[in-house]
Write an enzyme that holds these catalytic residues in place. Sequence first.
Site, PDB file in Angstrom:
ATOM      1  N   ASP A  24      74.020  44.695  80.349  1.00 17.91           N
ATOM      2  CA  ASP A  24      73.166  45.615  81.419  1.00 17.91           C
ATOM      3  C   ASP A  24      73.390  46.976  80.463  1.00 17.91           C
ATOM      4  O   ASP A  24      74.577  47.752  80.464  1.00 17.91           O
ATOM      5  CB  ASP A  24      73.675  45.695  82.607  1.00 17.91           C
ATOM      6  CG  ASP A  24      73.259  47.148  83.349  1.00 17.91           C
ATOM      7  OD1 ASP A  24      72.423  47.659  83.068  1.00 17.91           O
ATOM      8  OD2 ASP A  24      73.824  47.206  84.489  1.00 17.91           O
TER       9      ASP A  24
ATOM     10  N   TRP B 210      79.317  49.311  88.242  1.00 19.73           N
ATOM     11  CA  TRP B 210      78.048  48.486  88.032  1.00 19.73           C
ATOM     12  C   TRP B 210      78.347  47.111  87.498  1.00 19.73           C
ATOM     13  O   TRP B 210      77.655  46.081  87.966  1.00 19.73           O
ATOM     14  CB  TRP B 210      77.238  49.241  87.114  1.00 19.73           C
ATOM     15  CG  TRP B 210      76.561  50.311  87.884  1.00 19.73           C
ATOM     16  CD1 TRP B 210      76.921  51.941  87.693  1.00 19.73           C
ATOM     17  CD2 TRP B 210      75.561  50.462  88.878  1.00 19.73           C
ATOM     18  NE1 TRP B 210      76.384  52.450  88.586  1.00 19.73           N
ATOM     19  CE2 TRP B 210      75.437  51.947  89.579  1.00 19.73           C
ATOM     20  CE3 TRP B 210      74.992  49.557  89.722  1.00 19.73           C
ATOM     21  CZ2 TRP B 210      74.928  52.538  90.515  1.00 19.73           C
ATOM     22  CZ3 TRP B 210      74.408  49.689  90.767  1.00 19.73           C
ATOM     23  CH2 TRP B 210      74.295  51.230  91.143  1.00 19.73           C
TER      24      TRP B 210
ATOM     25  N   LYS C 168      66.883  56.574  83.555  1.00 17.74           N
ATOM     26  CA  LYS C 168      68.077  57.064  82.812  1.00 17.74           C
ATOM     27  C   LYS C 168      67.335  57.644  81.413  1.00 17.74           C
ATOM     28  O   LYS C 168      67.144  59.039  81.402  1.00 17.74           O
ATOM     29  CB  LYS C 168      69.167  56.298  82.302  1.00 17.74           C
ATOM     30  CG  LYS C 168      69.667  55.326  83.459  1.00 17.74           C
ATOM     31  CD  LYS C 168      70.430  56.029  84.703  1.00 17.74           C
ATOM     32  CE  LYS C 168      71.139  55.314  85.525  1.00 17.74           C
ATOM     33  NZ  LYS C 168      72.007  56.010  86.797  1.00 17.74           N
TER      34      LYS C 168
END
Length: 361
Positions: A172, A102, A196
Site C-alpha cells: 500500500d 492503515w 495524496k
Amino acid sequence: MSHAKNFYAGPSVLPVSVLEEIQKDMVDYKGSGLSLIETSHRSAEYGQVHKNAMNLVREIFGVPDNFKILFIGGGATLQFSMIPLNFLSGGKTCDFTLTGTWSKKAYADAKKVGNVNVVYDGKDNSYTRLPDPSTLKASPGSSYFHITSNETIGGIQWKDWPDTGDVPIICDMSSDIMSRPIPFEKFGMIYAGAQKNLGPSGFAVVIIRDDMLEKCNPNMTAFLDYKVHAEKESLYNTPPVFSIYAMSLVLEKVKAEGGLKEVEKRNKEKSKLIYDVMDKSNGFYKSPVDVSVRSDMNVVFTMANEELEKEFVAQAKAKQMVGLKGHVSVGGCRASIYNSLPLSDVVALVEFMQEFQKAKS
C-alpha cells in the site's frame, strides 16, 4: 485570490497550474462543446485522456512490461477487501506487517477473509519504529506479504524493503506513491489511493504483475476481479473520469519537471527543512518517530501540551496555513508535504514555527 498553503493529509494539495487548467476547460473541454465530466467514457475525448494517463504512469514510474496498470474506483480501502478476496481463497495464508493505522485496517479486513500471519507488530513501540527489513521473512506457502510503505497518521516510512523470496510483496503506497522511484523487482503488486500525490480522490491506481493475475480467485464477482479490470483496460465500468483526467495533468507536470528523481530530491529538501527546525528546537517541537524512518510525506510532531498545539494550529490558519492539526486518533500536529506542495510553502511554515517558538519560550 490568495491560495492557502495546504498541509492537509488528503484529499491533498494539487498544483495551482493544474487547477487553473481544469478551470479553463471545465465547461468546454478542448472545444468539444461539453465538459469532460459529462462526456461519455466511451468517447474519443475521454479515450485519449485514459490512454494518456496509462502511458504516463508507465513512463514516469518505469513500470516493466510484465505489469498491468489498473484504475479502480473506491480508493485504497476497497483494495483492503479486493486483495484478500482475490488471493486468500481456498484456505490460503498471507503475511502482514503492522506499522500503524492503515496497515492495521488492511489487516482487519484481510483476516475476515482468510488466514493472516503477523510477522511484525510495532505495538510495543507505539508504531514509532520499523524493523530492519533484512530480519523479515515470509512464511512458507504464504500467498503474499503485505506492507504499508508510509503511515499517513503516524508519520513513519519504510526506507528499504524486505527480501521475501518467491512470496510476492503487496504494498500500500497510498501516501508516498510518486514521491520516489519504485524498485518493481521487489513487488508483486502496489496500490495507492489517488488523493495524496496523484490527484483527486475517487479511485486507486493498482500496478500488478502478470503472474499475480493468474492467481486471482476464479469465482470472484466481476468488479472485484483484478483480471476483469486488466482485460478491459480499466473500462469494465464507468471510471472516475474527472479524477483520472486531473491525475493525467499532474503526471504531465511531473514529467515536465524531471520525473521521480527530481521529485524525490525536492521532497527530501522539504522534509529536511521541517525536521531541522524540530531537532534544533531544544524539545519545543518533538517527533515521536525514530529518526531513521521519519516520513518525507507526513511530518508529525507534538508540543508541551494540547492547548499550545491548538494555539499553533489557530495562528497558522490565520496565516493561511491549513491542515496542520494531527489526526484525531493521535493528536499533536502534522504537516503533510506531498509532491505538489511548493517549497516556498514549507519555507513559510518553518519560519512560522521558529516565530511561534520564540514567542512562547
